[in-house]
Design an enzyme around this catalytic site. Structure first.
Site, short mmCIF file in Angstrom:
data_model
loop_
_atom_site.label_atom_id
_atom_site.label_comp_id
_atom_site.label_asym_id
_atom_site.label_seq_id
_atom_site.Cartn_x
_atom_site.Cartn_y
_atom_site.Cartn_z
CD GLU A 104 -0.18 -5.77 5.95
OE1 GLU A 104 -0.99 -4.35 5.95
OE2 GLU A 104 -0.22 -6.27 4.81
CB CYS B 294 -0.74 0.05 1.33
SG CYS B 294 -2.47 0.92 1.04
CG HIS C 299 -3.10 -3.30 3.87
ND1 HIS C 299 -2.41 -2.47 4.66
CD2 HIS C 299 -3.57 -2.10 2.78
CE1 HIS C 299 -2.66 -1.63 4.49
NE2 HIS C 299 -3.38 -0.84 3.48
#
Length: 196
Positions: free
Chosen positions: A172, A79, A170
């Protein structure tokens, strides 16, 4: 075991640490410039790119990050991290780290309320990865030496150029650690080449 740093100035730092550890590597939260010398690869987490840039400047990280990139050690930007790695940003005169031959547009998928999840096919990772897009940028243009790993519609959302990996989304923020594991493998390969 490879040691992967997560730039700890802003963003989903804890989530990246968890994902790195789940991928079988040692994670280090990088808050001091000298820590860059101790790691084999670096993750630039998402967050707000202008805030991230202010913090990078405040703590004098920009030149050390550019030096880290020039050393050939792998870097992964998610990002806002993708924005930091891009050589060209639409609407901006200068790049940040500028390690990747890509042109990126910020907030290209809309504002916070336009955030969404999408199933992605990612080359080298899998067919069914859920990408979490939050005020996400996307890649508008790439040089010939940049490999496009994933698209969403007609927009490039994951790219690789040698030791550099960037994603609009994202990884994660899910429990699927395959994209992080892909980066861990990149770091292992780069470290092996240095040893030979």
């Amino acid at each position: 075991m490879v040691k992967i740093g997560v730039l700890g100035l802003q963003g989903a730092v804890r989530e990246h640490v968890k994902s790195v550890e789940a991928s079988g590597a040692e994670a280090v939260v990088v808050k001091r410039i000298e820590q860059l010398e101790e790691i084999d690869g670096l993750i630039l987490p998402g967050g707000e790119s202008t805030t991230m840039r202010r913090l990078i400047d405040k703590y004098a990280f920009m030149e050390p990050l550019r030096t880290f990139a020039k050393s050939g050690k792998p870097m992964f930007g998610t990002c806002a991290g993708m924005i930091l790695l891009a050589k060209t940003l639409i609407g901006y005169d200068e790049a940040h780290i500028g390690a990747m031959d890509i042109t990126v547009e910020r907030n290209a998928f809309g504002r916070q309320k336009d955030s969404f999840e999408a199933a992605l096919s990612i080359k080298g990772v899998g067919e069914d990865f859920v990408g979490v897009f939050i005020r996400a940028p996307y890649v508008v243009n790439v040089a010939d030496n940049v490999e496009v790993l994933s698209t969403h519609g007609d927009r490039m959302v994951a790219v690789r150029q040698g030791p550099f990996l960037a994603a609009s989304f994202h990884p994660e923020l899910t429990d699927d650690h395959r994209v992080t594991a892909y980066f861990v493998e990149m770091v292992k390969e780069a470290k092996m080449k240095k040893v030979v």
